[in-house]
Design a protein around this motif. Structure first.
Motif, PDB file in Angstrom:
ATOM      1  N   VAL A 166       0.854  -1.191  -0.089  1.00  0.00           N
ATOM      2  CA  VAL A 166       0.128   0.064   0.032  1.00  0.00           C
ATOM      3  C   VAL A 166       0.854   1.185   0.036  1.00  0.00           C
ATOM      4  O   VAL A 166       0.620   2.104  -0.696  1.00  0.00           O
ATOM      5  N   ASP A 167       1.911   1.095   0.706  1.00  0.00           N
ATOM      6  CA  ASP A 167       3.024   2.304   0.747  1.00  0.00           C
ATOM      7  C   ASP A 167       3.532   2.634  -0.614  1.00  0.00           C
ATOM      8  O   ASP A 167       3.563   3.639  -0.984  1.00  0.00           O
ATOM      9  N   ASN A 168       3.832   1.626  -1.191  1.00  0.00           N
ATOM     10  CA  ASN A 168       4.344   1.893  -2.547  1.00  0.00           C
ATOM     11  C   ASN A 168       3.296   2.401  -3.563  1.00  0.00           C
ATOM     12  O   ASN A 168       3.605   3.266  -4.450  1.00  0.00           O
ATOM     13  N   LEU A 169       2.198   1.768  -3.452  1.00  0.00           N
ATOM     14  CA  LEU A 169       1.103   2.407  -4.281  1.00  0.00           C
ATOM     15  C   LEU A 169       0.586   3.675  -3.961  1.00  0.00           C
ATOM     16  O   LEU A 169       0.562   4.512  -4.974  1.00  0.00           O
ATOM     17  N   LEU A 170       0.785   4.322  -2.826  1.00  0.00           N
ATOM     18  CA  LEU A 170       0.542   5.493  -2.464  1.00  0.00           C
ATOM     19  C   LEU A 170       1.688   6.340  -3.058  1.00  0.00           C
ATOM     20  O   LEU A 170       1.168   7.556  -3.611  1.00  0.00           O
TER      21      LEU A 170
ATOM     22  N   MET B  83       3.726   5.768  -5.518  1.00  0.00           N
ATOM     23  CA  MET B  83       3.298   5.939  -6.928  1.00  0.00           C
ATOM     24  C   MET B  83       2.459   6.841  -7.270  1.00  0.00           C
ATOM     25  O   MET B  83       2.383   7.595  -8.452  1.00  0.00           O
ATOM     26  N   ALA B  84       1.256   6.779  -6.724  1.00  0.00           N
ATOM     27  CA  ALA B  84      -0.039   7.545  -6.925  1.00  0.00           C
ATOM     28  C   ALA B  84       0.337   8.989  -6.691  1.00  0.00           C
ATOM     29  O   ALA B  84      -0.087   9.855  -7.673  1.00  0.00           O
ATOM     30  N   ARG B  85       0.896   9.267  -5.515  1.00  0.00           N
ATOM     31  CA  ARG B  85       1.393  10.795  -5.494  1.00  0.00           C
ATOM     32  C   ARG B  85       2.420  11.243  -6.436  1.00  0.00           C
ATOM     33  O   ARG B  85       2.354  12.465  -7.034  1.00  0.00           O
ATOM     34  N   LEU B  86       3.240  10.356  -6.930  1.00  0.00           N
ATOM     35  CA  LEU B  86       4.097  10.745  -8.098  1.00  0.00           C
ATOM     36  C   LEU B  86       3.445  11.230  -9.156  1.00  0.00           C
ATOM     37  O   LEU B  86       3.619  11.843  -9.954  1.00  0.00           O
ATOM     38  N   ASP B  87       2.316  10.257  -9.382  1.00  0.00           N
ATOM     39  CA  ASP B  87       1.651  10.224 -10.740  1.00  0.00           C
ATOM     40  C   ASP B  87       0.927  11.436 -10.665  1.00  0.00           C
ATOM     41  O   ASP B  87       0.669  12.434 -11.808  1.00  0.00           O
ATOM     42  N   ALA B  88       0.477  11.925  -9.635  1.00  0.00           N
ATOM     43  CA  ALA B  88      -0.442  13.074  -9.383  1.00  0.00           C
ATOM     44  C   ALA B  88       0.498  14.488  -9.246  1.00  0.00           C
ATOM     45  O   ALA B  88       0.255  15.447  -8.940  1.00  0.00           O
TER      46      ALA B  88
ATOM     47  N   LEU C 132       5.891  -4.259  -7.698  1.00  0.00           N
ATOM     48  CA  LEU C 132       5.677  -2.549  -7.555  1.00  0.00           C
ATOM     49  C   LEU C 132       6.984  -2.038  -7.171  1.00  0.00           C
ATOM     50  O   LEU C 132       7.203  -0.791  -7.941  1.00  0.00           O
ATOM     51  N   GLY C 133       8.034  -2.891  -6.789  1.00  0.00           N
ATOM     52  CA  GLY C 133       9.259  -2.153  -6.264  1.00  0.00           C
ATOM     53  C   GLY C 133      10.133  -1.566  -7.512  1.00  0.00           C
ATOM     54  O   GLY C 133      10.302  -0.194  -7.362  1.00  0.00           O
ATOM     55  N   LEU C 134      10.277  -2.339  -8.635  1.00  0.00           N
ATOM     56  CA  LEU C 134      10.844  -1.746  -9.679  1.00  0.00           C
ATOM     57  C   LEU C 134      10.351  -0.549 -10.367  1.00  0.00           C
ATOM     58  O   LEU C 134      10.898   0.427 -10.801  1.00  0.00           O
ATOM     59  N   ALA C 135       9.042  -0.812 -10.466  1.00  0.00           N
ATOM     60  CA  ALA C 135       8.036   0.311 -11.116  1.00  0.00           C
ATOM     61  C   ALA C 135       8.222   1.673 -10.215  1.00  0.00           C
ATOM     62  O   ALA C 135       8.456   2.889 -10.980  1.00  0.00           O
TER      63      ALA C 135
ATOM     64  N   SER D  60      10.588   2.262  -8.107  1.00  0.00           N
ATOM     65  CA  SER D  60      11.909   2.777  -8.169  1.00  0.00           C
ATOM     66  C   SER D  60      12.369   3.475  -9.327  1.00  0.00           C
ATOM     67  O   SER D  60      12.958   4.737  -9.410  1.00  0.00           O
ATOM     68  N   ARG D  61      11.925   3.173 -10.607  1.00  0.00           N
ATOM     69  CA  ARG D  61      12.131   3.737 -11.538  1.00  0.00           C
ATOM     70  C   ARG D  61      11.589   5.189 -11.651  1.00  0.00           C
ATOM     71  O   ARG D  61      12.299   6.165 -11.871  1.00  0.00           O
ATOM     72  N   GLN D  62      10.218   5.487 -11.254  1.00  0.00           N
ATOM     73  CA  GLN D  62       9.812   6.556 -10.958  1.00  0.00           C
ATOM     74  C   GLN D  62      10.448   7.576 -10.228  1.00  0.00           C
ATOM     75  O   GLN D  62      10.561   8.772 -10.432  1.00  0.00           O
ATOM     76  N   LEU D  63      10.853   7.078  -8.950  1.00  0.00           N
ATOM     77  CA  LEU D  63      11.549   7.930  -7.987  1.00  0.00           C
ATOM     78  C   LEU D  63      12.809   8.331  -8.757  1.00  0.00           C
ATOM     79  O   LEU D  63      13.311   9.466  -8.628  1.00  0.00           O
ATOM     80  N   ALA D  64      13.604   7.497  -9.526  1.00  0.00           N
ATOM     81  CA  ALA D  64      14.866   7.806 -10.219  1.00  0.00           C
ATOM     82  C   ALA D  64      14.710   9.049 -11.236  1.00  0.00           C
ATOM     83  O   ALA D  64      15.514  10.009 -11.143  1.00  0.00           O
ATOM     84  N   GLU D  65      13.475   8.702 -11.711  1.00  0.00           N
ATOM     85  CA  GLU D  65      13.356   9.720 -12.792  1.00  0.00           C
ATOM     86  C   GLU D  65      13.150  11.148 -12.310  1.00  0.00           C
ATOM     87  O   GLU D  65      13.174  12.242 -12.606  1.00  0.00           O
TER      88      GLU D  65
END
Lengths: 225, 485
Positions: free
Chosen positions: B308-312, B314-319, B442-445, B447-452
């Protein structure tokens, strides 16, 4: 009764195994598809509880291999896939039943019992041999109207003999049905449990229910033949 | 939403306003053209009349005989006539006045005009009249010259004031105005009808487009808007709408898949949690068994919490929220050691041989929290998926202005074709199904978002020898850039 559980999610596998063991079944388990297939091919299980998404080889692959080899072992699919298509495909591929995660312990046990009855061609959940009555749902045993207290292992042994009443069950068959694949139990443990059961079922003045066929095994019935 | 006037009304109002402006301008121009033309006709008639009258004048000594009795025109005009005249002689005053003037004077005093002079006058009746004033002298030869020479008395200059009633002229103009208004109104009506039809005809494709769009909803986003024989101006709009629909469809599809995946991924741990508790409670047990079950349940809860933390995140990064707060220089050796510490036992248990190749004192510009998440995901993946007794290589080195951290493990079961998918959310290769369900894909997805988000990148590759390699690139610190140069 000897069951195989193939489920990759360790906590769920451990809980299912524990639930089944506490219900008196001998349970082998693995979390890997290929290992599961090997288990299923190497042993004669009464029932296989099979997850679909598995590492190594998925549940469909295991089911397909078993059915192609002509194995008739009953298979209960345990999965998070809940679409109609998934269920239809699973049943069409030779599964006997389908249980969607999450599920209740009672439902799992009921489905296991139903599939085992189907295997032993008995639709009646209550087994009767003479005045011995075994309720497979409540796991209560009565002899001549008197309740008899049995341990899980004793119950499993009696249930096996009752399901095949009048038929000789070999000691190795009993051992296989009652003990896990990796069990360290000695083979004479079967004789020991037969002895325990005889004591509990013995009624002075009445003929015994468990008979020995020397060199072969044991059978349950009212009369010696 | 507050709506303005309809497009049809706007276009119609614009067309009508433009038409009205054109019609009014044309009407006014026509009016003045006709007025000038009519006035010119009146003026011509008046001057001709005046010239005829003055030509009759006879000069006798210092006197002028007007010979009015020879005139058939205004001189005989009865009092109700529309023509009026006065004759003045310079210094002598009024010589004659037409009866039609009924005693009213056209001029207050005798005045001499070098050229014919035109003016409007008001008659006693209150009507307007056009007047020409013409001053004549004795002719230069004959009786005139003689008269001039013999003249010792008054000046021979005689001024004729001849006026004509403008009633017909004004009536004509009034009729013209009425005609122009009637024609203008009729033209406006015809224009309105025509414009109504033309605007409707022009807007028809827009209406059709509106109807097609009204049929679209969440359930049929796979449909595309089609406008057969659409005007060229709308083609680009339709094209853009269809591109938007395509993006919407893809976004909805991703959302549905994400939800389905999420539900599916949560089901298994939930089943584990529920079933563990159910089996535990199915009979009385010893305290140690309860404690073991509680630990088991706690582990499952932590796994779900992690998902859930990972998803949250990612959702915040998406937004566009929750982006890494601020980059600072982070010592990579220290960060890697911090992340690796809790994984050491697992690696030892699996018999992994780990090789480290870290450039001493290497730092990266990164958000500390995000960097730790990426390193934790990458290193725990490598440890989890490495085969029993396998190997693991961790290296960190400068690469131009960036730093690269690469983590490689043996035991890879993914194919090169899978490399593009390992960063998809919830995607898991067959072999990635580990027994503890710690990896939900979810981990690699993440991680890539954070790296970018930190102006870096994360890429994966594999070789034919069962090695899986993940490389994290991050901006280097300014000092290192200096060193590089």
């Amino acid at each position: 009764m000897r069951l195989l559980v193939i489920e990759d999610y360790t906590p769920l596998r451990k809980a299912v195994v524990r639930g089944l063991e506490e219900a008196g079944y001998a349970v082998d388990s693995t979390g890997d598809g290929k290992e599961g297939l090997w288990y299923a091919q190497s042993n004669d299980y009464d029932l296989i509880v099979l997850d679909l998404m598995l590492p190594g080889l998925d549940g469909w692959g295991i089911l397909r291999s078993l059915r192609q080899e002509g194995q008739q072992t009953h298979v209960l699919i345990l999965t998070a896939r809940d679409t109609v298509d998934d269920r239809v495909v699973g049943l069409d591929m030779g599964a006997d039943d389908y249980l969607i995660k999450p599920f209740a312990l009672e439902e799992l046990l009921a489905r296991v019992r139903a599939l085992l009855r189907r295997k032993y061609q008995s639709k009646n959940p209550s087994l009767r041999v003479g005045d011995l009555e075994i309720d497979q749902v409540t796991r209560k045993v009565q002899l001549g109207g008197n309740a008899i207290q049995l341990t899980s292992r004793e119950y499993a042994l009696l249930e096996l003999l009752a399901l095949r009443a009048g038929e000789v069950v070999t000691r190795s068959e009993i051992w296989e049905r009652l003990y896990e694949f990796n069990s360290q139990a000695q083979s004479n443990v079967v004789d020991v449990y037969i002895g325990y059961l005889r004591k509990k079922l013995d009624r002075p003045g009445l003929p015994p229910l468990i008979h020995t066929r020397r060199g072969h095994g044991y059978w349950l019935g009212e009369y010696e033949f | 939403m507050k709506t303005g006037p309809t497009l049809r009304l706007r276009l119609l109002a614009s067309v009508m306003a433009a038409s009205a402006l054109v019609l009014i301008s044309a009407g006014v121009a026509l009016y003045f053209l006709v007025r000038v033309s009519l006035l010119k006709e009146i003026d011509t008639a008046l001057i001709q009349q005046a010239q005829v009258m003055t030509s009759m004048f006879e000069w006798k000594g210092g006197q002028v005989d007007l010979e009015l009795d020879q005139l058939s025109g205004p001189a005989q005009a009865p009092p109700h006539s529309r023509q009026f005249f006065e004759v003045w002689q310079e210094g002598q005053g009024l010589l004659a006045r037409s009866a039609s003037l009924a005693g009213m004077s056209l001029a207050q005093r005798d005045q001499v005009y070098d050229a014919p002079h035109w003016s409007f006058v008001h008659l006693a009746s209150g009507r307007r009249a056009r007047m020409v004033a013409l001053t004549v002298r004795p002719p230069a030869d004959g009786a005139g010259r003689e008269a001039a020479r013999a003249s010792t008395g008054p000046s021979p200059k005689v001024t004729l004031l001849l006026a004509s009633d403008l009633r017909r002229f004004e009536t004509s103009l009034e009729r013209l105005v009425l005609l122009l208004i009637a024609v203008g109104l009729a033209a406006m009506l015809v224009t309105a009808g025509g414009a109504w039809w033309a605007v409707g005809f022009g807007l028809r494709p827009l209406e059709v487009l509106g109807q097609r769009l009204a049929l679209l909803d969440e359930g049929n986003l796979n449909n595309r808007v089609e406008l057969p024989q659409a005007p060229r101006e709308l083609l680009s709009v339709v094209e853009r709408l269809n591109q938007l629909l395509q993006r919407l469809e893809a976004a909805f599809g991703r959302e549905k898949a994400l939800l389905a995946n999420l539900a599916h991924e949560l089901r298994t741990p939930l089943a584990g949690l529920g079933f563990t508790l159910e089996v535990c409670l199915s009979r009385p047990r010893e305290a140690r068994e309860y404690i073991a079950d509680m630990h088991q349940c706690l582990d499952i809860c932590r796994q779900m919490q992690g998902m859930v933390d990972n998803l949250l995140t990612m959702a915040r990064l998406d937004a566009g929220q929750g982006a890494p707060r601020g980059a600072c220089a982070i010592e990579l050796e220290e960060a890697l050691a911090q992340v690796w510490a809790p994984l050491q036992d697992q690696a030892a248990h699996q018999g992994l041989k780990v090789e480290w190749q870290l450039s001493p004192g290497l730092s990266a510009l990164a958000d500390p929290h995000s960097l730790l998440i990426i390193l934790r995901n990458v290193l725990s993946n490598a440890a989890d998926y490495a085969d029993q007794g396998g190997r693991l290589w961790v290296s960190a080195a400068k690469s131009g202005p960036s730093v690269e951290i690469s983590v490689t493990n043996t035991g890879n079961r993914l194919s090169p074709q899978d490399m593009g998918r390992v960063f998809e959310r919830f995607w898991r290769g067959d072999s990635s199904r580990s027994g503890n369900q710690a990896h939900a894909g979810l981990g690699l997805a993440l991680s890539r978002q954070l790296a970018e988000a930190m102006h870096g990148n994360l890429v994966a590759s594999c070789d034919g020898q069962g090695r899986f390699k993940v490389v994290l690139s991050l901006p280097g610190t300014p000092d290192q850039e200096g060193q590089t140069i």
